[in-house]
Every structure is written in C-alpha cells, then in structure tokens.
Design an enzyme around this catalytic site. Structure first.
Site, PDB file in Angstrom:
ATOM      1  N   ILE A   1      -4.631  37.155  -2.586  1.00 33.87           N
ATOM      2  CA  ILE A   1      -3.515  36.518  -2.041  1.00 33.87           C
ATOM      3  C   ILE A   1      -2.477  37.422  -1.652  1.00 33.87           C
ATOM      4  CG2 ILE A   1      -3.903  34.175  -2.975  1.00 33.87           C
ATOM      5  CD1 ILE A   1      -2.280  35.140  -5.410  1.00 33.87           C
TER       6      ILE A   1
ATOM      7  N   GLY B   1       0.502  44.744  -2.037  1.00 35.45           N
ATOM      8  CA  GLY B   1       1.479  45.514  -2.291  1.00 35.45           C
ATOM      9  C   GLY B   1       1.488  46.878  -2.384  1.00 35.45           C
ATOM     10  N   GLY B   2       2.686  47.530  -2.562  1.00 38.49           N
ATOM     11  CA  GLY B   2       2.847  48.883  -2.417  1.00 38.49           C
ATOM     12  C   GLY B   2       1.831  49.572  -3.801  1.00 38.49           C
ATOM     13  N   SER B   3       1.690  48.653  -4.892  1.00 33.65           N
ATOM     14  CA  SER B   3       1.071  49.210  -5.997  1.00 33.65           C
ATOM     15  C   SER B   3      -0.344  48.407  -6.100  1.00 33.65           C
ATOM     16  CB  SER B   3       1.974  48.775  -7.259  1.00 33.65           C
ATOM     17  OG  SER B   3       1.903  47.576  -7.395  1.00 33.65           O
ATOM     18  N   GLY B   4      -0.778  47.602  -5.345  1.00 35.40           N
ATOM     19  CA  GLY B   4      -1.801  47.164  -5.667  1.00 35.40           C
ATOM     20  C   GLY B   4      -2.259  45.762  -5.100  1.00 35.40           C
TER      21      GLY B   4
ATOM     22  N   ASP C   1      13.099  46.877  -8.018  1.00 36.01           N
ATOM     23  CA  ASP C   1      12.677  46.197  -6.998  1.00 36.01           C
ATOM     24  C   ASP C   1      12.865  45.069  -6.846  1.00 36.01           C
ATOM     25  OD1 ASP C   1      11.476  46.265  -4.085  1.00 36.01           O
ATOM     26  OD2 ASP C   1       9.392  46.638  -4.822  1.00 36.01           O
TER      27      ASP C   1
END
Ligand SMILES: *[C@@H]1O[C@H](CO)[C@@H](O)[C@H](O)[C@H]1NC(C)=O
Ligand SMILES: *[C@@H]1O[C@H](CO)[C@@H](O)[C@H](O)[C@H]1NC(C)=O
Ligand SMILES: *[C@@H]1O[C@H](CO)[C@@H](O)[C@H](O)[C@H]1NC(C)=O
Ligand SMILES: *[C@@H]1O[C@H](CO)[C@@H](O)[C@H](O)[C@H]1NC(C)=O
Ligand SMILES: *[C@@H]1O[C@H](CO)[C@@H](O)[C@H](O)[C@H]1NC(C)=O
Length: 952
Positions: free
Chosen positions: A699, A702-705, A821
């Site tokens: 869904i 993002g930057g981290s996963g 963030d």
C-alpha cells in the site's frame, strides 16, 4: 395631538398656555401613542427574545417619558420622534431573528450585524418586515436556506446576509426587489448557479456573492444591471466563459471575478466598461491573448490577470494605460515589454514573473512614475537593467532573478535609499557593484549570487544596518571581507562562498549574535579560525571548506548549541581534533584534507564520520580503517592483531562447524534467527505475516521501506512496514535498531500509531502497526477523498489530535523524541478520522546509522516543504523542527494546498505564500471582518462558517 383650546382666559394665563403649547409641539416633547408602543415593543423583544450578554442594552428602560430615542442603538425621526432605525450591530446579542422589531411600523433600517444570532428564517414571519429599507444581518450564525421574501419588499435598498451559514439556492424572490441597491451574500454556503433573475434588480449598484460554493457561469443577464458599480464574485466556483454582456455594465467600477474556474477568452466587449477602475481576474483558467480592447479602459488603474493560461504578447495599447498596478504573473506570455509602459506616470507595482518574456526592459522604466514593487523574475529578459528604475526613490523591491540580464548595475541604484529587497541572482550581471548600493539603509535581503560581479565588498556596508541576508556567492568578488560587516547585527545569513576573497577573517565576526549560517567555502581566506565563537548561539551551519585556513580547530566550536553542519575540509588546519567537538550532535562533520594529526577522539571514531576524517595523513585511529592505527609501536600491535585474528578465525570456524553439524542432525530450521518483540497483546506471529508481504498487498513505499496491508487469520488487519536493510549490517546497528524498537514500543498515546510487533531477521526488519482505515491525512486532503474532510471542525480535531501526539513526544517522553518528519503523509487517520502520528523515530535510527548518503539523509532532513528554512541545509535536530513542520501541516489543513503547490510559483512554498497574503492584507475591523483577506488562503472546499472564524 391634543392642544388645549384657550378661550376667555386672562393674559398671564394665556401667555403661559401659549408657551406650553409651543413646548408640546416642539419635537423634543412631542410623542404620540405609537411611540409609547414602540418602547414597549423594543423592551418586549429585548427581554423575551434576545440575550444581551454584554449588557449593551442596559439603558433600555421604561423612563418616565417612555421615550426610546436615546436608547442604545435606536434612531428616531428628527421631526416626529418615531423610531426609524435599530442598529444593534456588534453588541454581542444572541437569540433568534427578532421579527417583532418589525412591529414598529415606522422602522426603516434594521442592522443586527456582527452578533451571535442563530436559527433559521420563517418566510411567513419575515413578511412582517416588508416595510424595511435596510436589513443587515451580516456576520451572525444563521443557518438554513436563505430567507425567502414572500411579500414584496418594495422599499428594501440594502440587504446584507454575508458571513452566515446560509445554504441552498438563491430563491426567486431575490429577483423581486424593485428598489434594491446593495445585495451582499458573501461568505455563505450558497449553492446552485447565479440565477438570471438577479438581472431584474435594475437599481442594483453593488452585488457581492463571493466565497460561496456556487456552480456554473455568470449569467448573461448580469449585463442588464447597468447601474452596477461593484461586482464581486471571487472564489465562488464560477465556471464557463465571461459573458459578452459584461461590457454593458457601463457604471461598473470594480470587477472581481478572481479565484474561480472561468475559462475561455476575455471578451472584447470588456471595452464597454468605460468607468471601470479595478479588474481582478487572477487565478482562473482564462486563455487566449490579452484583448486589445482592454486598451480602451481609460479609467482602469488596477489590472490583475495573473495565474491564468494567457498566451501571446503584451499589447502596446494595454501598456499605454495609466495603471497603478499591473500583474500578469504566471501566464504563458512572451515577446517584449512595450516601451510605452515607461511613459505611465502612475505605475507603482509591476509584476510580470513566471512568463516567457524576452528582450530588454524599457529604458525609461521608473523614470516617470513612483515605482515601488518591481518583479520580473523567471522570464527570459536580457540586456541591462533600466537605469532609472529607482529614479523617484520609491523602489522597495527589485526582483529579477533567473533571467539573462547582463551588464553592470547602474550607478544610480546606489542612490536608491528606499530599497529593501534585492533578489537579482542567476543572471549574467557583471562589473563592480556601485559602492553606495552596499550601504543602503533599508536593505534587508541582498541576494545577488550566481552572477559575474567583481570588485571588493566596501567597509561602508556597515551602514546597511537592517541587512539580514547577505548572499553573494558564485561571483568574482575579491579582497578581504571588511570588518564593517561586524556592525550588521541583524544578519542571519552570510554566504560569500565561491568567490575570490583573500585575507583573514576578522574575529569581530563572532559578535554577530543572530547569525545562523556562515558559508565561506571555495575562497582563499587565510589565517586562523576565530575562537571566540561562544556568542554564535544560533549558528547552525559553518562551512569554511576549500580555503587556506591554518592553525588549530578551536575547541570552542564544540560548545555551539545549534551547530549541526561543520565543514572545515580542504584547508591547512593542524593539530589534533579537539575532543570538545564530540559534544555536538553533528549531522555533517568534515575536517578531511587538512594537516590534522593525533588520535581521532572517541566520539568521532566511527564509520559514519570516516569520510570526514580522510586526507589527514597524520591522523590515526585505534580501529577505523583505512586510517593509520594509533599506537606507540605499530609493528608490535600488528603482530598481536594478526595472532588474535588467526585465533578468532579458528575459533569461530570451529564453533560454526559444530553448530551446523548439530543443527543438521536435529533438523532445526534457521528460522529462529528471527528476533521478535511484541508490544501489545497479539494473536499472531511472524509466520502469519511474512508470506503476505507481496506486491498485491503493497500500500505504500517510503524512504525507509515498503508498507503492506495484511489481513490476519484472526480477522484483524495490520499494516506491516518492511525496512530496507543493506547487507552491510553490523552488530551495533542491530543494537540501534533494537533500542529504537524499544522506544517505539514504550510509547502509548492515543494520537500515536500503535506498534504491535517487530521482527528482525538476518536480511530484513519488519514493524507491525495497527491498520488505519482512512490512510494518511495527506492522501485524504490532497487526493480525491477530500469529501471526507469538508468541514473545518473535523480538520480542527485532526490538528488538535496531532498536536497532542507531538506534545507527548516532546514533553512527556524521557528522553524527548523528535519526530523529524512531521508531514501530512505521516499523520494517519483511523475510522473516525482520529489522527495518529506515524513513522516517527525511524528517521533517527537511520540517521545514527548514517548509511547510504542521499536516501537516508533526505529522510533525516524531513520532507521538502516541511523543513524549517534554517534547518534545510543543516539537518539540525530538535523539537523546533517538528513544530515548524507541524505549522506547515496546519497551513495545509487550512488552505487545502500541498506545501509545494505549483500555484505558489517558483521559490515560494506554502509558508511564504500564506505569510505574504496575511501580511499584505489590511486588517479589517470587527471580529469576523477578516473574511475577505483570510478567504484568499482558505481551502475553498472548506465552507467555513463565521463561527469558525472566531475559532481561528
Ligand atoms: C413620522 O414621520 C415619518 C416620516 O418621516 C412617517 O413615516 C411616520 O408615519 C410619522 N410618524 C408619526 C407617528 O407621525
Ligand atoms: C452591515 O454591517 C456591517 C457591520 O457593521 C458593515 O460592515 C456592512 O457594511 C453593512 N452592510 C451594508 C450593506 O451596509
Ligand atoms: C441558538 O444559540 C443558543 C445559544 O446561544 C442555543 O441555546 C440555541 O439552541 C440556538 N438555537 C438554534 C436554533 O440553533
Ligand atoms: C454551518 O454549516 C456546517 C455545515 O453545513 C455545520 O457543520 C456547522 O455546524 C454550521 N455552523 C453553525 C454555526 O451553524
Ligand atoms: C436582459 O438580459 C438578457 C440577456 O442578456 C437580454 O436578452 C434581455 O433583453 C435583457 N433585458 C432587459 C430588460 O434589458
């Protein structure tokens, strides 16, 4: 009236009676039966129907003469003393509409504006008021359909229902006011189209329907209102073309159809508006060329056609008008600016930015008028700056960035003492800056970077006392930086990088207490770095790289509380790295390519900082490769290490071999390498989750996963985040991850998303959260689901909820957690749209690891548009960054726009946009009087009620 009849009365009595009768018939003492009745009516309404919370009607008392004419808000006829007006505006009264005031048959004007009256209208009871001449109900809390005027209100001249909560269509009775001159319906929830029958209001001279969720076009019947002077339908969702009949409005002075969806061309018939002074059509979808016909409008003083899709050239005839203000920004106009524009004696404001204009600016621009505001940025202009731009010494804003202007700055600019805002970067300007230009007394912003200016900065810059931003990078300035700069105590930013400056930097520069950013890289500065830096309490960026600085790194730098970006690389610095520097939480640390020596202090002896340490041949580390090892005897330690390493290899090898043979024998799967932590009572394990981390369930990324939605067997739905995990994983990273997970796990707050479970395996990490049905605030606000967030109250609740979550992180958690963030995409909404902060803390994990440059850094810095300006380049860490970002979220909630909405124009984000509008709007009187100004920034989908404004 009964006057005593004097018959057969002796003289003195006669005189007395005559005197008495004179008194009777004088206005002061004459009152009839009806007046006593009026006082009773007024009192009855006041006592039975209105709440006079502020006691403003306290002098409404039945006095001996029962005369209400001196009661608060009551006006009487000068001749016969009957009540003709009731003006209770802004008295704080509440209650329903007091129809019974209209029982006073002589009443003409009823003004109840700016109060707290509420409820709906009964058309039947309203008929009682059909003799009114003025009815002003502006700024109350009325709801329901607009009042329907069954009875003909033959006398009604002024009807003001603005700033209420009226809904529905404009009823047909609004077409039957034979005497109506002023109709104001601004700021309601009126829907439907503007009805053609408004064209019947033949006496109308003011029509204001702006800020309503209308639909459809402006009807052509509007052209029948030949007495109309003001037509104000801004922000009303109008679509379609501007009707040709608009040209029949020969009395029109002000036309404001801004911020709608009007399309098509501006009709040529507009030339019929021969009395028009202001035409505001900005923020529509008008296309085609600027009609020559506008050139006929000799009364026009203000023309704003910005933010449309207009094409073609700037017609000579329009340029020849004597406008005070001209704005054509954000269109697709091209070609040159007609020379005749410079002949205009009135031109005060000229805004042409964000178009495709070319060629030279008219030479005499500014010579004939008091030009104040000049912005032609982001075009393709070339040639020299007009010499006389500031001839009248009124110019405040000189904004020409991103063009192809060339040549030197005219000497005359040095006389421009009115100038405060100079942004001329990104051009091909050259030569020396006129010396006086550096010392203009009102100069605030001075941004001239990326040109080819040369020469030196004169000491007289010390006279530019208001200067806050001095950005002159990317030029060819040389010589020393004058110590006069140290007198500019307002300075926040000094950027002199990428020039040819030489000499030492005066230590007095450390006296600039407000300085936040000092960048001097890529020059030829020499001497020592000043050590008396303790006054730089706000400094966040210090970049001195690529210069010839020598001497030692001052240990005092380590005590700067806000410094997070320190780059001293490529100089000739010597000595050891002061251990004091390890006290700082630096996001950028670079002392590479110097002549530093000694041992890297323990706090910096970390892989993260390695690249910032290289290139110092005499710097050593106990263990950080490839730095040389520190020790008294290198060969001895080398031998020891080789021996130890050999032992380790043998030992580890044999243990592994032993374990492997054993587990093979027992058939144990490697699954138990997973490390699992659960935070809530849960009824699932990793096996229920891992197989579902497949593309169908994805869904978000993002930057981290990646984030997946997983439906568990037990019926529960969870959100699973799978972190990207490089293979360069190390034991200490593992512990960082674990402590992070512990932090997340111990947080319990209603407005923070719940972490249910985490699982760390050899090659990935997963975090399992409760699933939030409504996705993120960003999706809802900026996606097609906004219908769900139409009302302000819901948005307000979200704002409060998110603020509570944030306050918990900052104030209730020990140690405080900085989210870093905060953005609408990280505020998730559950089924009831209750907000929960998500994705916090992870940024911190990533930062401490400091891996994979670009990606993790951009995460640390937060998200574009939400980052506090002073932190954008620093990655600075404290609660203030979160608060700033939260402020941006608030603006998003209010405006409905993304932080970087393209409509703000280049170089502008939501913060600048809102600030500019709020600062440039004159504050209006009254509690709810800010509508027009505020409404420019308020989400048109929001449909706020006046009472919402109070809340704001
Ligand atoms: C007072 O004068 C007004 C006109 O100014 C009139 O309409 C009204 O009927 C008069 N009232 C009385 C009581 O005479
Ligand atoms: C109605 O009252 C308000 C508040 O006093 C005022 O600003 C407004 O101009 C009035 N409207 C008309 C049409 O007079
Ligand atoms: C009007 O407001 C009052 C409070 O001032 C409230 O008690 C009353 O219920 C409201 N009436 C309507 C019809 O909303
Ligand atoms: C105004 O209307 C909106 C939606 O129709 C409603 O949510 C809000 O409560 C109303 N405000 C008042 C003061 O009645
Ligand atoms: C009113 O406007 C319509 C449409 O523009 C036009 O056909 C009609 O003749 C006008 N009526 C009057 C009385 O001017």
């Amino acid at each position: 009236m009964i006057v005593p009849q004097p018959i057969h009365i002796h003289r003195p009595t006669l005189i007395l009676l005559l005197l008495l009768s004179m008194l009777w018939s004088s206005p002061r003492f004459s009152f009839g039966v009806s007046l006593i009745g009026d006082a009773q009516i007024l009192l009855r309404v006041k006592n039975a129907q209105l709440q006079d919370t502020n006691g403003r009607l306290e002098n409404w008392l039945l006095n001996t003469r029962r005369n209400p004419c001196n009661w608060a808000g009551i006006g009487c006829d000068a001749q016969n003393r009957s009540v003709i007006s009731i003006d209770l505006s802004d008295t704080g009264i509440s209650g329903a509409f007091p129809y019974d005031f209209c029982r006073i048959r002589t009443l003409l004007d009823l003004s109840l504006a700016s109060n707290f009256l509420n409820g709906t209208f009964s058309p039947r009871r309203l008929s009682l008021c059909s003799h009114l001449r003025l009815l002003n109900l502006s700024s109350n809390c009325f709801v329901g359909e607009l009042p329907d005027f069954w009875q003909e209100f033959r006398e009604l001249r002024h009807l003001d229902l603005s700033f209420n909560n009226f809904t529905g269509n404009i009823p047909p009775s609004f077409g039957r006011f034979p005497a109506l001159r002023v109709l104001v319906l601004t700021c309601n929830f009126i829907s439907g189209t503007i009805p053609p029958f408004l064209g019947n209001l033949s006496e109308l001279n003011r029509l204001e329907i702006g800020y309503n969720p209308l639909t459809g076009p402006l009807p052509s019947e509007i052209g029948n209102l030949t007495k109309l002077e003001d037509l104000w339908v801004a922000t009303a969702n109008l679509a379609g073309n501007i009707p040709d009949s608009i040209g029949q409005l020969i009395s029109l002075k002000n036309l404001d159809l801004s911020t709608n969806s009007l399309s098509g061309k501006i009709p040529d018939s507009i030339s019929g508006l021969r009395n028009v002074r202001h035409i505001l059509l900005y923020e529509n979808k008008l296309y085609g060329e600027l009609p020559q016909a506008l050139g006929n409008l000799s009364s026009l003083i203000n023309l704003d056609l910005s933010e449309n899709h207009l094409t073609g050239k700037f017609p000579e005839r329009i340029a020849a008008l004597h406008l005070t203000s001209l704005s054509l920004t954000d269109n697709f106009l091209h070609g040159e600016i007609p020379v005749i524009l410079a002949e205009n004696p009135n031109l005060n404001q000229l805004k042409l930015f964000n178009n495709f204009f070319t060629g030279k600016l008219p030479e005499n621009l500014g010579r004939n008028s008091e030009l104040e505001d000049f912005d032609v940025s982001n075009n393709n202009f070339s040639g020299e700056f007009p010499e006389y731009l500031c001839y009248r010494n009124k110019l405040q804003r000189l904004v020409t960035f991103t063009n192809r202007f060339s040549g030197a700055l005219p000497d005359l600019y040095g006389e421009c003492t009115s100038l405060s805002y100079v942004r001329i970067r990104n051009n091909d300007l050259w030569g020396e800056i006129p010396e006086k230009f550096w010392s203009l007394p009102l100069l605030d912003f001075f941004e001239i970077q990326n040109n080819n200016f040369e020469g030196s900065v004169p000491g007289s810059i010390s006279a530019a006392r208001k200067l806050r931003s001095l950005v002159i990078s990317g030029n060819r300035f040389s010589g020393e930086l004058p110590s006069g700069i140290c007198n500019l105590h307002e300075l926040l930013v000094i950027d002199v990088s990428k020039n040819r400056f030489t000499g030492e930097v005066s230590t007095c520069i450390t006296g600039l207490k407000n300085l936040q950013k000092l960048t001097m890289q890529e020059n030829m500065f020499t001497g020592k770095i000043p050590s008396t830096v303790s006054s730089w309490t706000d400094l966040t960026v210090l970049n001195l790289s690529f210069n010839h600085f020598s001497g030692e790194i001052p240990p005092e730098l380590g005590s700067l509380p806000d410094l997070t970006y320190l780059d001293l690389s490529s100089n000739s610095l010597t000595g050891e790295i002061p251990s004091e520097l390890t006290k700082m939480t630096l996001n950028q640390f670079n002392v590479s390519s110097n002549k530093l020596s000694g041992k890297v202090p323990p706090g910096l002896n970390h892989q993260v900082y390695l690249s910032g340490l290289l290139g110092n041949p005499d710097l050593c580390s106990p263990d950080l490769k490839p730095l040389p090892l520190c020790s008294k005897s290198k060969s001895f330690s080398l031998i020891v290490i080789i021996i130890l390493a050999t032992c380790m290899v043998l030992l580890v090898g044999s243990v592994l071999w032993f374990l492997k043979s054993k587990s093979d024998a027992l058939g144990v799967k490697s699954k138990r390498l997973f490390k699992i932590t659960t935070f809530q009572r849960i009824v699932f394990n990793e096996e229920d989750i891992i197989p579902f981390l497949i593309n169908e369930n994805l869904i978000g990324t993002g930057g981290s996963g990646r984030v997946y939605r997983v439906n568990l067997k037990a019926g529960q739905t969870v959100a699973v985040k799978k972190l990207y995990w490089g293979d360069t994983q190390k034991p200490d990273e593992e512990s960082v991850f674990n402590s992070e997970v512990e932090t997340l796990g111990r947080i319990r707050h209603d407005n923070i998303v719940k972490l249910l479970f985490s699982c760390s395996a050899a090659d990935f990490r997963i975090l399992v959260y409760e699933y939030m049905e409504n996705g993120s605030l960003g999706d809802v606000l900026h996606g097609d689901k906004c219908g769900d967030l139409m009302g302000w109250s819901k948005r307000f609740e979200i704002a409060v909820g998110a603020a509570q979550g944030l306050a918990y992180l900052h104030h209730d958690c020990v140690p405080p957690i900085v989210h870093r963030d905060v953005k609408s995409n990280n505020i998730l909404l559950d089924q009831q749209f209750k907000p929960r902060l998500a994705d916090f803390g992870l940024a911190r994990t990533l930062q401490r690891e400091g891996r994979d440059g670009g990606c993790s850094l951009s995460r640390v810095a937060g998200s574009y548009g939400y980052i506090a300006p002073e932190y954008a380049y620093t990655l600075k860490v404290n609660e203030k960054t979160d608060v700033y970002s939260f402020g941006v979220v608030l603006m998003e909630l209010i405006t409905g726009k993304r932080p970087n909405d393209y409509s703000f124009g280049e170089d502008k984000d939501i913060v600048k946009w809102v600030t500019q509008i709020v600062l440039s709007s004159p504050a209006l009187e009254g509690t709810t009087g800010h509508c027009r100004d505020l409404f420019q920034i308020i989400d048109p989908r929001l449909n706020p009620s006046p009472c919402d404004y109070e809340e704001n």
